[in-house]
Design a protein around this motif. Structure first.
Motif, PDB file in Angstrom:
ATOM      1  N   VAL A 170      -6.527  -8.916   4.539  1.00 53.74           N
ATOM      2  CA  VAL A 170      -5.441  -8.538   3.627  1.00 53.74           C
ATOM      3  C   VAL A 170      -5.913  -8.612   2.180  1.00 53.74           C
ATOM      4  O   VAL A 170      -5.622  -7.726   1.365  1.00 53.74           O
ATOM      5  CB  VAL A 170      -4.199  -9.429   3.857  1.00 53.74           C
ATOM      6  N   ARG A 171      -6.675  -9.644   1.825  1.00 52.18           N
ATOM      7  CA  ARG A 171      -7.187  -9.770   0.453  1.00 52.18           C
ATOM      8  C   ARG A 171      -8.135  -8.626   0.125  1.00 52.18           C
ATOM      9  O   ARG A 171      -8.090  -8.059  -0.972  1.00 52.18           O
ATOM     10  CB  ARG A 171      -7.894 -11.108   0.272  1.00 52.18           C
ATOM     11  N   LYS A 172      -9.006  -8.267   1.064  1.00 49.51           N
ATOM     12  CA  LYS A 172      -9.947  -7.166   0.842  1.00 49.51           C
ATOM     13  C   LYS A 172      -9.204  -5.849   0.672  1.00 49.51           C
ATOM     14  O   LYS A 172      -9.521  -5.055  -0.227  1.00 49.51           O
ATOM     15  CB  LYS A 172     -10.937  -7.087   2.018  1.00 49.51           C
ATOM     16  N   ILE A 173      -8.219  -5.602   1.486  1.00 55.90           N
ATOM     17  CA  ILE A 173      -7.427  -4.373   1.384  1.00 55.90           C
ATOM     18  C   ILE A 173      -6.670  -4.340   0.061  1.00 55.90           C
ATOM     19  O   ILE A 173      -6.599  -3.292  -0.599  1.00 55.90           O
ATOM     20  CB  ILE A 173      -6.473  -4.237   2.586  1.00 55.90           C
ATOM     21  N   SER A 174      -6.136  -5.471  -0.353  1.00 54.63           N
ATOM     22  CA  SER A 174      -5.412  -5.539  -1.624  1.00 54.63           C
ATOM     23  C   SER A 174      -6.331  -5.226  -2.797  1.00 54.63           C
ATOM     24  O   SER A 174      -5.973  -4.484  -3.710  1.00 54.63           O
ATOM     25  CB  SER A 174      -4.788  -6.910  -1.826  1.00 54.63           C
ATOM     26  N   ARG A 175      -7.534  -5.789  -2.789  1.00 53.92           N
ATOM     27  CA  ARG A 175      -8.495  -5.505  -3.868  1.00 53.92           C
ATOM     28  C   ARG A 175      -8.889  -4.034  -3.886  1.00 53.92           C
ATOM     29  O   ARG A 175      -9.004  -3.428  -4.952  1.00 53.92           O
ATOM     30  CB  ARG A 175      -9.740  -6.370  -3.697  1.00 53.92           C
ATOM     31  N   ALA A 204      -7.127  -1.494  -2.729  1.00 54.35           N
ATOM     32  CA  ALA A 204      -5.970  -0.714  -3.179  1.00 54.35           C
ATOM     33  C   ALA A 204      -5.795  -0.829  -4.686  1.00 54.35           C
ATOM     34  O   ALA A 204      -5.477   0.157  -5.364  1.00 54.35           O
ATOM     35  CB  ALA A 204      -4.707  -1.177  -2.462  1.00 54.35           C
ATOM     36  N   GLU A 205      -6.040  -2.012  -5.235  1.00 50.67           N
ATOM     37  CA  GLU A 205      -5.927  -2.204  -6.683  1.00 50.67           C
ATOM     38  C   GLU A 205      -6.999  -1.405  -7.419  1.00 50.67           C
ATOM     39  O   GLU A 205      -6.746  -0.855  -8.492  1.00 50.67           O
ATOM     40  CB  GLU A 205      -6.062  -3.683  -7.021  1.00 50.67           C
ATOM     41  N   ALA A 206      -8.192  -1.334  -6.836  1.00 48.67           N
ATOM     42  CA  ALA A 206      -9.278  -0.587  -7.473  1.00 48.67           C
ATOM     43  C   ALA A 206      -8.955   0.901  -7.548  1.00 48.67           C
ATOM     44  O   ALA A 206      -9.383   1.593  -8.472  1.00 48.67           O
ATOM     45  CB  ALA A 206     -10.581  -0.804  -6.718  1.00 48.67           C
ATOM     46  N   TYR A 207      -8.207   1.418  -6.574  1.00 52.62           N
ATOM     47  CA  TYR A 207      -7.866   2.840  -6.558  1.00 52.62           C
ATOM     48  C   TYR A 207      -6.500   3.135  -7.172  1.00 52.62           C
ATOM     49  O   TYR A 207      -6.056   4.276  -7.154  1.00 52.62           O
ATOM     50  CB  TYR A 207      -7.943   3.391  -5.128  1.00 52.62           C
ATOM     51  N   SER A 208      -5.865   2.130  -7.738  1.00 50.87           N
ATOM     52  CA  SER A 208      -4.606   2.356  -8.438  1.00 50.87           C
ATOM     53  C   SER A 208      -4.919   2.995  -9.790  1.00 50.87           C
ATOM     54  O   SER A 208      -6.056   2.952 -10.257  1.00 50.87           O
ATOM     55  CB  SER A 208      -3.859   1.033  -8.634  1.00 50.87           C
ATOM     56  N   PRO A 209      -3.942   3.598 -10.447  1.00 53.31           N
ATOM     57  CA  PRO A 209      -4.215   4.203 -11.760  1.00 53.31           C
ATOM     58  C   PRO A 209      -4.812   3.200 -12.753  1.00 53.31           C
ATOM     59  O   PRO A 209      -5.741   3.528 -13.491  1.00 53.31           O
ATOM     60  CB  PRO A 209      -2.842   4.689 -12.219  1.00 53.31           C
ATOM     61  N   SER A 245     -12.099   1.188 -14.465  1.00 52.25           N
ATOM     62  CA  SER A 245     -13.417   1.616 -14.011  1.00 52.25           C
ATOM     63  C   SER A 245     -13.988   2.691 -14.928  1.00 52.25           C
ATOM     64  O   SER A 245     -15.161   2.658 -15.299  1.00 52.25           O
ATOM     65  CB  SER A 245     -13.326   2.140 -12.583  1.00 52.25           C
ATOM     66  N   ALA A 246     -13.156   3.653 -15.312  1.00 54.64           N
ATOM     67  CA  ALA A 246     -13.602   4.720 -16.210  1.00 54.64           C
ATOM     68  C   ALA A 246     -13.968   4.151 -17.575  1.00 54.64           C
ATOM     69  O   ALA A 246     -14.965   4.556 -18.182  1.00 54.64           O
ATOM     70  CB  ALA A 246     -12.509   5.770 -16.349  1.00 54.64           C
ATOM     71  N   ARG A 247     -13.180   3.214 -18.051  1.00 54.31           N
ATOM     72  CA  ARG A 247     -13.467   2.587 -19.342  1.00 54.31           C
ATOM     73  C   ARG A 247     -14.808   1.866 -19.286  1.00 54.31           C
ATOM     74  O   ARG A 247     -15.628   1.976 -20.197  1.00 54.31           O
ATOM     75  CB  ARG A 247     -12.365   1.618 -19.726  1.00 54.31           C
ATOM     76  N   GLY A 248     -15.051   1.134 -18.211  1.00 51.72           N
ATOM     77  CA  GLY A 248     -16.318   0.431 -18.059  1.00 51.72           C
ATOM     78  C   GLY A 248     -17.498   1.388 -17.987  1.00 51.72           C
ATOM     79  O   GLY A 248     -18.551   1.145 -18.582  1.00 51.72           O
TER      80      GLY A 248
END
Length: 86
Positions: free
Chosen positions: A18-23, A25-30, A36-39
Protein backbone atom coordinates in the motif's frame (compact mmCIF):
# COMPACT_ATOMS: atom_id res chain seq x y z
CA UNK A 1 0.80 -19.66 16.72
CA UNK A 2 1.68 -20.34 13.09
CA UNK A 3 -1.50 -18.63 11.94
CA UNK A 4 -0.66 -15.54 13.99
CA UNK A 5 2.82 -15.46 12.40
CA UNK A 6 1.42 -15.65 8.86
CA UNK A 7 -1.22 -13.03 9.64
CA UNK A 8 1.58 -10.73 10.81
CA UNK A 9 3.62 -11.44 7.66
CA UNK A 10 0.59 -10.81 5.48
CA UNK A 11 -0.18 -7.53 7.26
CA UNK A 12 3.42 -6.35 6.90
CA UNK A 13 3.50 -7.18 3.20
CA UNK A 14 0.12 -5.51 2.73
CA UNK A 15 1.33 -2.34 4.42
CA UNK A 16 4.48 -2.25 2.27
CA UNK A 17 2.47 -2.74 -0.92
CA UNK A 18 0.00 0.00 0.00
CA UNK A 19 2.85 2.42 0.82
CA UNK A 20 4.58 1.66 -2.50
CA UNK A 21 1.36 2.16 -4.45
CA UNK A 22 0.68 5.41 -2.61
CA UNK A 23 4.15 6.76 -3.44
CA UNK A 24 3.78 5.75 -7.08
CA UNK A 25 0.35 7.37 -7.31
CA UNK A 26 1.72 10.54 -5.71
CA UNK A 27 4.59 10.63 -8.19
CA UNK A 28 2.11 10.56 -11.10
CA UNK A 29 -0.21 13.15 -9.59
CA UNK A 30 -0.11 16.66 -11.09
CA UNK A 31 1.87 17.91 -8.08
CA UNK A 32 4.33 15.02 -8.32
CA UNK A 33 4.81 15.51 -12.06
CA UNK A 34 5.34 19.25 -11.55
CA UNK A 35 7.99 18.57 -8.90
CA UNK A 36 9.69 16.08 -11.20
CA UNK A 37 9.66 18.53 -14.12
CA UNK A 38 11.01 21.29 -11.89
CA UNK A 39 13.84 19.04 -10.73
CA UNK A 40 14.66 18.07 -14.30
CA UNK A 41 14.63 21.69 -15.44
CA UNK A 42 16.93 22.73 -12.60
CA UNK A 43 19.30 19.88 -13.45
CA UNK A 44 19.30 20.85 -17.12
CA UNK A 45 19.92 24.50 -16.26
CA UNK A 46 22.83 23.54 -14.01
CA UNK A 47 24.31 21.41 -16.80
CA UNK A 48 24.03 24.27 -19.29
CA UNK A 49 25.67 26.66 -16.81
CA UNK A 50 28.55 24.23 -16.26
CA UNK A 51 29.00 23.81 -20.02
CA UNK A 52 29.06 27.57 -20.58
CA UNK A 53 31.58 28.06 -17.79
CA UNK A 54 33.81 25.34 -19.24
CA UNK A 55 33.53 26.93 -22.68
CA UNK A 56 34.46 30.36 -21.28
CA UNK A 57 37.52 28.91 -19.54
CA UNK A 58 38.59 27.08 -22.71
CA UNK A 59 38.13 30.24 -24.81
CA UNK A 60 40.19 32.28 -22.33
CA UNK A 61 42.99 29.67 -22.38
CA UNK A 62 42.96 29.59 -26.18
CA UNK A 63 43.04 33.38 -26.31
CA UNK A 64 46.14 33.38 -24.10
CA UNK A 65 47.80 30.81 -26.38
CA UNK A 66 46.96 32.85 -29.47
CA UNK A 67 48.23 36.07 -27.90
CA UNK A 68 51.47 34.37 -26.87
CA UNK A 69 51.93 32.92 -30.37
CA UNK A 70 51.34 36.32 -31.97
CA UNK A 71 53.79 37.96 -29.56
CA UNK A 72 56.41 35.38 -30.59
CA UNK A 73 55.72 36.05 -34.27
CA UNK A 74 54.12 32.71 -35.05
CA UNK A 75 51.22 32.29 -37.44
CA UNK A 76 49.05 29.31 -38.14
CA UNK A 77 49.33 27.33 -41.36
CA UNK A 78 46.37 25.73 -43.16
CA UNK A 79 47.58 22.33 -41.92
CA UNK A 80 47.13 23.55 -38.37
CA UNK A 81 50.84 23.81 -37.57
CA UNK A 82 52.70 26.94 -36.54
CA UNK A 83 55.72 28.59 -38.10
CA UNK A 84 57.69 31.75 -37.64
CA UNK A 85 56.61 34.76 -39.66
CA UNK A 86 59.32 36.13 -42.01
Amino acid sequence: MRRLFWIGVGAAVGILVVRKISRTAEAYSPKGLANSARGSAVGLLDSVREFLEDARVAMAEHEVELTRALAEGQTGTPEGGAHRAP
